[in-house]
Motif scaffolding. Sequence first.
Motif, PDB file in Angstrom:
ATOM      1  N   PRO A 183      -0.654  -4.373  -5.243  1.00 39.58           N
ATOM      2  CA  PRO A 183      -1.560  -3.221  -5.380  1.00 39.58           C
ATOM      3  C   PRO A 183      -1.891  -2.568  -4.036  1.00 39.58           C
ATOM      4  O   PRO A 183      -1.840  -3.236  -2.987  1.00 39.58           O
ATOM      5  N   PRO A 184      -2.210  -1.288  -4.037  1.00 40.24           N
ATOM      6  CA  PRO A 184      -2.553  -0.577  -2.789  1.00 40.24           C
ATOM      7  C   PRO A 184      -3.720  -1.249  -2.066  1.00 40.24           C
ATOM      8  O   PRO A 184      -4.677  -1.712  -2.692  1.00 40.24           O
ATOM      9  N   GLY A 185      -3.638  -1.293  -0.751  1.00 39.27           N
ATOM     10  CA  GLY A 185      -4.695  -1.885   0.062  1.00 39.27           C
ATOM     11  C   GLY A 185      -4.646  -3.384   0.166  1.00 39.27           C
ATOM     12  O   GLY A 185      -5.465  -3.996   0.871  1.00 39.27           O
ATOM     13  N   CYS A 186      -3.696  -4.012  -0.503  1.00 39.59           N
ATOM     14  CA  CYS A 186      -3.559  -5.465  -0.476  1.00 39.59           C
ATOM     15  C   CYS A 186      -3.246  -5.945   0.943  1.00 39.59           C
ATOM     16  O   CYS A 186      -2.377  -5.405   1.610  1.00 39.59           O
ATOM     17  N   GLN A 243     -11.117  -6.295  -1.692  1.00 38.33           N
ATOM     18  CA  GLN A 243      -9.761  -6.248  -1.155  1.00 38.33           C
ATOM     19  C   GLN A 243      -9.055  -7.566  -1.438  1.00 38.33           C
ATOM     20  O   GLN A 243      -9.623  -8.636  -1.246  1.00 38.33           O
ATOM     21  N   ASN A 290       6.803   0.135   2.531  1.00 43.94           N
ATOM     22  CA  ASN A 290       5.672  -0.074   1.612  1.00 43.94           C
ATOM     23  C   ASN A 290       4.352   0.140   2.344  1.00 43.94           C
ATOM     24  O   ASN A 290       3.598  -0.798   2.609  1.00 43.94           O
ATOM     25  N   GLN A 291       4.093   1.389   2.647  1.00 47.08           N
ATOM     26  CA  GLN A 291       2.915   1.749   3.431  1.00 47.08           C
ATOM     27  C   GLN A 291       1.608   1.584   2.660  1.00 47.08           C
ATOM     28  O   GLN A 291       0.527   1.730   3.232  1.00 47.08           O
ATOM     29  N   HIS A 292       1.697   1.292   1.358  1.00 46.87           N
ATOM     30  CA  HIS A 292       0.476   1.105   0.568  1.00 46.87           C
ATOM     31  C   HIS A 292      -0.165  -0.255   0.840  1.00 46.87           C
ATOM     32  O   HIS A 292      -1.286  -0.512   0.384  1.00 46.87           O
ATOM     33  N   LEU A 293       0.517  -1.115   1.603  1.00 44.72           N
ATOM     34  CA  LEU A 293       0.007  -2.450   1.900  1.00 44.72           C
ATOM     35  C   LEU A 293      -0.556  -2.533   3.311  1.00 44.72           C
ATOM     36  O   LEU A 293      -0.182  -1.750   4.189  1.00 44.72           O
ATOM     37  N   ARG A 294      -1.434  -3.507   3.526  1.00 40.23           N
ATOM     38  CA  ARG A 294      -1.915  -3.832   4.869  1.00 40.23           C
ATOM     39  C   ARG A 294      -1.233  -5.130   5.294  1.00 40.23           C
ATOM     40  O   ARG A 294      -1.631  -6.217   4.875  1.00 40.23           O
ATOM     41  N   GLN A 331       6.760  -4.036  -3.327  1.00 38.72           N
ATOM     42  CA  GLN A 331       6.558  -2.838  -4.143  1.00 38.72           C
ATOM     43  C   GLN A 331       5.658  -3.102  -5.344  1.00 38.72           C
ATOM     44  O   GLN A 331       5.090  -2.166  -5.918  1.00 38.72           O
TER      45      GLN A 331
END
Length: 243
Positions: free
Chosen positions: A88-91, A70, A113-117, A85
């Motif tokens: 990367p996903p999970g970043c 991660q 940007n729900q792909h991020l943490r 945007q």
Amino acid sequence: MVLALLLRAGLQLLVLPIYVLAYFGFWDPLCKTVFPYFMSKIAPRFNQKLYREKQQLFSGLPDFAGSSGQLSLLEIGAGSGANFQFYPPGCRVTCTDPNPNFKRYLLKSVAENQHLRFEGFVVASGEDLRPVPDGSVDVVVGTLVLCSVASVTAILREVLRVLRPGGAFYFMEHVAADRSSWSYFWQQICDPTWKYLGDGCSLIRETWKDLENTEFSELNLQHITAPMNCGLVRPHILGYAVK
């Protein structure tokens, strides 16, 4: 030289009310309140013009993920979150900015940007990142930040401190034009006034020299001419440096 001084004085006269407000201490708090709103409007247009460059630049971020797989990322001077945007996903993203008024716009970008943490927003200047432990992040990102800080050297020193060994600093900055060009001439004319309008932003910083003089083990730096409407900010640098 005389022409330059006359043109600079003429520009300052045109915006004399700003200088008066600054003299009496009213301009800075006003700018700190209004500037985030304007930047939240400008940032999407900037992303459109430099979408390909940003996409290519940040495509290498996953290569610096730690042993867990991660990516831990710290963005300094995150502003309204215009870079989210491209991550990367999970970043896992932590953001800092010295202006707390950016937070409402930043959280809007987080929601989009729900792909991020998202791990938090810290009100801190890049020169003093004490809330961030030594060697704790894989990547530090700073875009359109080093133009307005008090000390580029101090920020890069902090970047090296918080990066883990082998981590990377990603950057994209507008910089001074070639000193023999007309662009640089006009940058010098406009710089004092631009700093007031841009919350400390300078047009004439040769930021690549600071990066070259910092003890990174590797520096990948490119000069480009950005497709901006304003010629004063077309000279850009972008790239990444490895600790």
